[in-house]
Write an enzyme that holds these catalytic residues in place. Structure first.
Site, PDB file in Angstrom:
ATOM      1  N   ARG A 280       0.803  -1.236   0.000  1.00 53.70           N
ATOM      2  CA  ARG A 280       0.000   0.000   0.000  1.00 53.70           C
ATOM      3  C   ARG A 280       0.828   1.274   0.000  1.00 53.70           C
ATOM      4  NH1 ARG A 280      -4.427  -0.469   4.500  1.00 53.70           N
ATOM      5  NH2 ARG A 280      -5.617   0.996   3.250  1.00 53.70           N
TER       6      ARG A 280
ATOM      7  N   GLN B 121      -1.220   2.830  -5.597  1.00 57.55           N
ATOM      8  CA  GLN B 121      -2.349   3.520  -4.947  1.00 57.55           C
ATOM      9  C   GLN B 121      -3.657   3.409  -5.716  1.00 57.55           C
ATOM     10  OE1 GLN B 121      -1.331   7.407  -3.436  1.00 57.55           O
ATOM     11  NE2 GLN B 121       0.334   6.546  -2.251  1.00 57.55           N
TER      12      GLN B 121
ATOM     13  N   ASP C  40      -5.528   0.214  -4.750  1.00 59.81           N
ATOM     14  CA  ASP C  40      -5.731  -0.044  -3.329  1.00 59.81           C
ATOM     15  C   ASP C  40      -7.224  -0.138  -2.971  1.00 59.81           C
ATOM     16  OD1 ASP C  40      -5.694  -0.205  -0.608  1.00 59.81           O
ATOM     17  OD2 ASP C  40      -4.320   1.467  -0.292  1.00 59.81           O
TER      18      ASP C  40
ATOM     19  N   SER D 108      -8.328   0.682   0.660  1.00 64.53           N
ATOM     20  CA  SER D 108      -8.574   2.102   0.932  1.00 64.53           C
ATOM     21  C   SER D 108      -9.901   2.560   0.330  1.00 64.53           C
ATOM     22  CB  SER D 108      -7.447   2.970   0.353  1.00 64.53           C
ATOM     23  OG  SER D 108      -6.311   2.869   1.168  1.00 64.53           O
TER      24      SER D 108
ATOM     25  N   TYR E 200       0.989   1.047   9.895  1.00 67.24           N
ATOM     26  CA  TYR E 200      -0.080   0.484  10.715  1.00 67.24           C
ATOM     27  C   TYR E 200       0.250   0.647  12.199  1.00 67.24           C
ATOM     28  CZ  TYR E 200      -1.880  -1.750   6.510  1.00 67.24           C
ATOM     29  OH  TYR E 200      -2.401  -1.979   5.269  1.00 67.24           O
TER      30      TYR E 200
HETATM   31  P1  NAD Z   1      -6.456  -0.010   9.689  1.00 67.13           P
HETATM   32  O1  NAD Z   1      -7.779  -0.361   9.108  1.00 67.13           O
HETATM   33  O2  NAD Z   1      -5.421  -1.093   9.813  1.00 67.13           O
HETATM   34  O3  NAD Z   1      -6.672   0.618  11.144  1.00 67.13           O
HETATM   35  C1  NAD Z   1      -7.467   1.764  11.346  1.00 67.13           C
HETATM   36  C2  NAD Z   1      -6.818   2.651  12.376  1.00 67.13           C
HETATM   37  O4  NAD Z   1      -6.914   2.092  13.667  1.00 67.13           O
HETATM   38  C3  NAD Z   1      -5.330   2.919  12.150  1.00 67.13           C
HETATM   39  O5  NAD Z   1      -5.144   4.305  11.938  1.00 67.13           O
HETATM   40  C4  NAD Z   1      -4.671   2.444  13.439  1.00 67.13           C
HETATM   41  O6  NAD Z   1      -3.558   3.237  13.822  1.00 67.13           O
HETATM   42  C5  NAD Z   1      -5.814   2.546  14.423  1.00 67.13           C
HETATM   43  N1  NAD Z   1      -5.643   1.778  15.671  1.00 67.13           N
HETATM   44  C6  NAD Z   1      -5.181   0.508  15.825  1.00 67.13           C
HETATM   45  N2  NAD Z   1      -5.159   0.168  17.130  1.00 67.13           N
HETATM   46  C7  NAD Z   1      -5.625   1.218  17.817  1.00 67.13           C
HETATM   47  C8  NAD Z   1      -5.857   1.486  19.206  1.00 67.13           C
HETATM   48  N3  NAD Z   1      -5.583   0.569  20.149  1.00 67.13           N
HETATM   49  N4  NAD Z   1      -6.351   2.679  19.553  1.00 67.13           N
HETATM   50  C9  NAD Z   1      -6.614   3.633  18.621  1.00 67.13           C
HETATM   51  N5  NAD Z   1      -6.436   3.437  17.307  1.00 67.13           N
HETATM   52  C10 NAD Z   1      -5.939   2.262  16.906  1.00 67.13           C
HETATM   53  O7  NAD Z   1      -5.812   1.227   8.931  1.00 67.13           O
HETATM   54  P2  NAD Z   1      -5.925   1.662   7.418  1.00 67.13           P
HETATM   55  O8  NAD Z   1      -7.051   2.586   7.231  1.00 67.13           O
HETATM   56  O9  NAD Z   1      -5.858   0.441   6.570  1.00 67.13           O
HETATM   57  O10 NAD Z   1      -4.610   2.517   7.274  1.00 67.13           O
HETATM   58  C11 NAD Z   1      -3.408   2.044   7.841  1.00 67.13           C
HETATM   59  C12 NAD Z   1      -2.263   2.863   7.388  1.00 67.13           C
HETATM   60  O11 NAD Z   1      -2.015   2.703   6.021  1.00 67.13           O
HETATM   61  C13 NAD Z   1      -2.405   4.347   7.614  1.00 67.13           C
HETATM   62  O12 NAD Z   1      -1.155   4.828   8.027  1.00 67.13           O
HETATM   63  C14 NAD Z   1      -2.720   4.879   6.266  1.00 67.13           C
HETATM   64  O13 NAD Z   1      -2.364   6.233   6.127  1.00 67.13           O
HETATM   65  C15 NAD Z   1      -1.825   3.983   5.480  1.00 67.13           C
HETATM   66  N6  NAD Z   1      -2.190   3.960   4.070  1.00 67.13           N
HETATM   67  C16 NAD Z   1      -1.240   4.357   3.222  1.00 67.13           C
HETATM   68  C17 NAD Z   1      -1.531   4.374   1.897  1.00 67.13           C
HETATM   69  C18 NAD Z   1      -0.485   4.823   0.969  1.00 67.13           C
HETATM   70  O14 NAD Z   1       0.605   5.164   1.366  1.00 67.13           O
HETATM   71  N7  NAD Z   1      -0.791   4.815  -0.279  1.00 67.13           N
HETATM   72  C19 NAD Z   1      -2.752   3.986   1.431  1.00 67.13           C
HETATM   73  C20 NAD Z   1      -3.701   3.577   2.345  1.00 67.13           C
HETATM   74  C21 NAD Z   1      -3.409   3.547   3.679  1.00 67.13           C
END
Ligand code: NAD
Length: 388
Positions: free
Chosen positions: A121, A127, A130, A133, A228
């Site tokens: 990701r 992207q 994805d 997302s 993550y």
């Molecule tokens: P996810 O579905 O794995 O988790 C959702 C959120 O829950 C995360 O922000 C995580 O930090 C939070 N979380 C986990 N345990 C927690 C706790 N105990 N208390 C509070 N919050 C908690 O996350 P996601 O939406 O799949 O995104 C994960 C990461 O991937 C992010 O950093 C996002 O920016 C990144 N991402 C990057 C790209 C990219 O670079 N192209 C694309 C998509 C997502």
């Protein structure tokens, strides 16, 4: 090369892997599109719309017999697996780490499997592919609409001849893709939004969308690998719950989206916190699944009312509840990933490509993706039947 669009078989799934408006791009790359009869009905794309876009609509048996590559949203159910044959490719959100046995079965059949949830990701080239997302984005939006509908008062501050309505206080727990969309949607509806995550960098992201960030003393930063979160230690978890309890009771709406890859979702809203909430308050637990949720009392797929009159909604598949919009985004992700594999009109599996190495799970009769392979080896697993 013939690309088939499957009709989804998972209960309640209304999305489809390709929508008619995305076909032109594939046809330009020399691909013929076959559509299993009725594949798009759940997302309001009748067979005729695919035909107008240049696809051939076929019966289930004909589509599976003729397609070289089969595109789907969710993993194939047992009857779908039965229809797949050696040399065919299946692509979708196959969840290999949740159901590695399915991958062993596909490998044993000589099917190549490619999973959109295994995309690297952070690779900027990936992207557009994805789907995690794009679908989380739909989920975050729908979660807020669900909460707003269930909530018996206004979200915005409203001044009318009958007086003023106070804005709703909304707390978003977990500020990943879904959480950010939930913040934006709740703000657009006029709510006062607070948000919290264990990853420090989310503070600025939440604030840029108009939420105030909740700073907890108990967990300063729990960033893990690849952007993550890491799993909290039992002590951290307990301290975090205790501290959150102090905020949750003042909220009208709590929307939870927190996940840790490969682990049960953390419990952020305990039964004790729910007991502190006012009658009429709403919780939407987006993390709920058969493995548990972010709210201790959630029951996946159900809406429950607690004795103190709090409604807890734990939707099973929010993207499917907005199947048209979700399918359009999914179809664009799917087309981009598929075209990554197509050279001169044919599928080319080249493991030197990072996206191929990440997303190809079964190939040439073997499970090749390291994480899935490791799970199977740990379980000593023989090929098992597909779990729907
Ligand atoms: P996810 O579905 O794995 O988790 C959702 C959120 O829950 C995360 O922000 C995580 O930090 C939070 N979380 C986990 N345990 C927690 C706790 N105990 N208390 C509070 N919050 C908690 O996350 P996601 O939406 O799949 O995104 C994960 C990461 O991937 C992010 O950093 C996002 O920016 C990144 N991402 C990057 C790209 C990219 O670079 N192209 C694309 C998509 C997502």
């Amino acid at each position: 090369m013939k690309v088939g669009v499957a009709r989804e078989s998972a209960p309640g799934e209304r999305r489809v892997a390709l929508v008619p408006e995305t076909l032109a791009r594939l046809q330009k790359a020399g691909l013929d599109v076959l559509v299993e009869q009725g594949a798009g009905v759940g997302s309001h794309h009748p067979d005729a719309a695919y035909e107008t876009a240049g696809a051939t609509v076929l019966s289930t048996a004909e589509m599976y017999a003729q397609a070289d590559v089969i595109l789907r949203v969710q993993k194939p159910g047992p009857a779908d697996v039965e229809r797949l044959r050696s040399g065919q490719v299946v692509m979708g959100l196959l969840q290999p780490l949740i159901d590695p046995g399915l991958q062993a079965t596909l490998a044993a059949k000589g099917v190549t499997s490619i999973s959109l949830d295994a995309i690297p990701r952070t690779l900027s080239r990936a992207q557009t592919m994805d789907a995690l997302s794009s679908q989380a984005n739909v989920g975050g939006y729908r979660a807020v609409l669900l909460a707003a509908t269930a909530y018996g008062r206004y979200f915005p501050l409203l001044t009318t001849a009958a007086g003023t309505a106070k804005p709703a206080n909304v707390l978003i727990l977990g500020i990943g893709v879904a959480g950010l969309q939930a913040i934006a949607t709740a703000r657009r509806l006029g709510a006062i939004v607070k948000a919290y995550d264990v990853r420090k960098e989310t503070r600025e992201q939440a604030q840029s969308l108009g939420a105030s960030f909740l700073v907890l003393k108990s967990v300063a930063d729990a960033s893990g690998e690849g952007g993550y979160a890491r799993e909290l230690t039992p002590d951290e978890r307990h301290a975090q719950q205790e501290e959150l309890n102090g905020y949750i009771g003042d909220m009208d709406v709590v929307i939870t989206t927190a996940q840790v890859p490969g682990r049960r979702p953390p419990v952020l809203v305990t039964a004790a916190a729910v007991a502190l909430m006012r009658p009429g308050s709403i919780i939407v637990d987006m993390a709920a699944s058969e493995h548990g949720g972010n709210c201790e009392l959630s029951r996946v797929g159900e809406t429950i009312e607690t004795p103190n009159d709090v409604t807890i909604i734990a939707p099973e598949n929010l993207p499917a509840s907005m199947a048209g919009g979700a399918s359009l985004f999914f179809a664009r992700n799917m087309s981009a990933l598929l075209l990554n594999f197509v050279r001169d009109g044919q599928m080319t599996i080249d493991f030197a490509d990072e996206i191929t190495a990440g997303t190809v799970i079964a190939h040439d009769g073997r499970v090749v993706q390291p994480a899935t392979k490791a799970l199977l080896e740990a379980a000593g697993a023989a090929p098992s039947g597909a779990r729907a």
